[in-house]
Scaffold this motif. Sequence first.
Motif, mmCIF file in Angstrom:
data_model
loop_
_atom_site.group_PDB
_atom_site.id
_atom_site.type_symbol
_atom_site.label_atom_id
_atom_site.label_comp_id
_atom_site.label_asym_id
_atom_site.label_seq_id
_atom_site.Cartn_x
_atom_site.Cartn_y
_atom_site.Cartn_z
ATOM 1 N N ASP A 50 0.864 -1.191 0.000
ATOM 2 C CA ASP A 50 0.000 0.000 0.000
ATOM 3 C C ASP A 50 0.895 1.235 0.000
ATOM 4 O O ASP A 50 1.444 1.594 1.038
ATOM 5 N N HIS B 177 -2.798 2.111 9.395
ATOM 6 C CA HIS B 177 -3.643 0.938 9.579
ATOM 7 C C HIS B 177 -2.746 -0.284 9.468
ATOM 8 O O HIS B 177 -1.645 -0.211 8.914
ATOM 9 N N HIS C 197 -6.331 -3.335 4.630
ATOM 10 C CA HIS C 197 -6.636 -2.874 5.993
ATOM 11 C C HIS C 197 -6.739 -4.155 6.808
ATOM 12 O O HIS C 197 -7.803 -4.742 6.926
ATOM 13 N N THR D 220 0.934 0.913 7.926
ATOM 14 C CA THR D 220 1.231 1.986 6.985
ATOM 15 C C THR D 220 1.486 3.263 7.778
ATOM 16 O O THR D 220 1.014 3.410 8.903
ATOM 17 N N GLU E 121 0.930 7.163 6.709
ATOM 18 C CA GLU E 121 0.411 7.874 5.548
ATOM 19 C C GLU E 121 -0.234 9.214 5.883
ATOM 20 O O GLU E 121 -1.445 9.369 5.757
ATOM 21 N N GLU F 60 2.659 7.783 1.597
ATOM 22 C CA GLU F 60 2.379 6.563 2.365
ATOM 23 C C GLU F 60 3.465 5.523 2.152
ATOM 24 O O GLU F 60 3.801 5.180 1.018
HETATM 25 MN MN LIG Z 1 -3.230 2.885 3.259
#
Ligand SMILES: [Mn+2]
Length: 351
Positions: free
Chosen positions: A161, A248, A255, A296, A298, A321
């Motif tokens: 991500d 997250h 997620h 993460t 971000e 991120e």
């Molecule tokens: Mn993310």
Amino acid sequence: MPKLLENQQCVWYPFATHQGLESQIDGWLSSVRARVRFGAQCPAEQRDLCVPLDEMRLVKDAQEQDTMRRAAQISAQAHIRAMKTSARMLRAGQDAREYHLEAELLHEFRQHGSQFPAYTSIVAAGANACVLHYRADTAPLRDGDLVLIDAGCELDGYASDITRTFPANGVFSGPQKDLYNLVLASQDAAVAATKAGARFTDPHDATVRVLSQGLLDLGLLQANKHGSVDDVIDKRAYFAFYMHRTSHWLGMDVHDCGSYIELSETGNTSTRQDPLSGETITNRPSRILHPGMVLTIEPGLYVRPSADVPEKFWNIGIRIEDDAIVTATGCELISRGVPVIASEIEALMRA
Ligand SMILES: [Mn+2]
């Protein structure tokens, strides 16, 4: 399944996650019950499998970490490819659109063996970057605008991500660079706060402090109206520009599952009044980070046109991120295969 369930004390399964599973289990149990007169014992208890399973998924072992590193490397290459394509198309005077960059991302993912994108890619040109869950649509990449790309591949069951924000033409303007460097500084603070023993909310708190100070310094928030940096944080005045969380969990899901609350301290609660909504919020102790957890980091800033914001910042949306594996002393950023420093992005897009 009835055979396996026979004579067991308890059935564990994930509650309320798979439609129809409850009635399927009920059917198996009634088959077991039908055999009671032959001496079979029917389970007397049902328990939620999510509770232990989510905990197990929260800490990634060495092999999982290795897969996640490879997924992040592929995604980083895809971001580089999109940046280069944007600069090349604008230099050539071509009609570059958001979907052109999405196509480059998907090509690079698949080219390196990724099975799927981990989520629907966001490619947001100009003001579209201020729409948090925008997708990749048809908007043109305009000379002088920024492009925000939030995209990551899934590899062998594990997600990555990454978000990068870059100038469509390869060169940041002054106001774009000011906001970009602020977001990057807030990310640096969050990275420094990410380590074993820290709380999950520590990186977010570090981010918010740097962003709040920067919003005052750059004149997006006015000290005579909003007060000091502590006032900006207490009253959540930054929220107009930064309305999402900093982190997250990341893993098999983008997620990923896992409680954000420290389960050993769940009873330890306090309440507070939210300064914006007025709602009463129950505070529970935030999760303590352990080596092998992956999250993460971000931060972002999203500036809508508004009379009390300098016009040079209007419609700029920036998010940066990266994916971090928590280590004993800090964290390992596994997504830095794509540059993040403004001058390095410019250099890459010039090449
Ligand atoms: Mn993310």
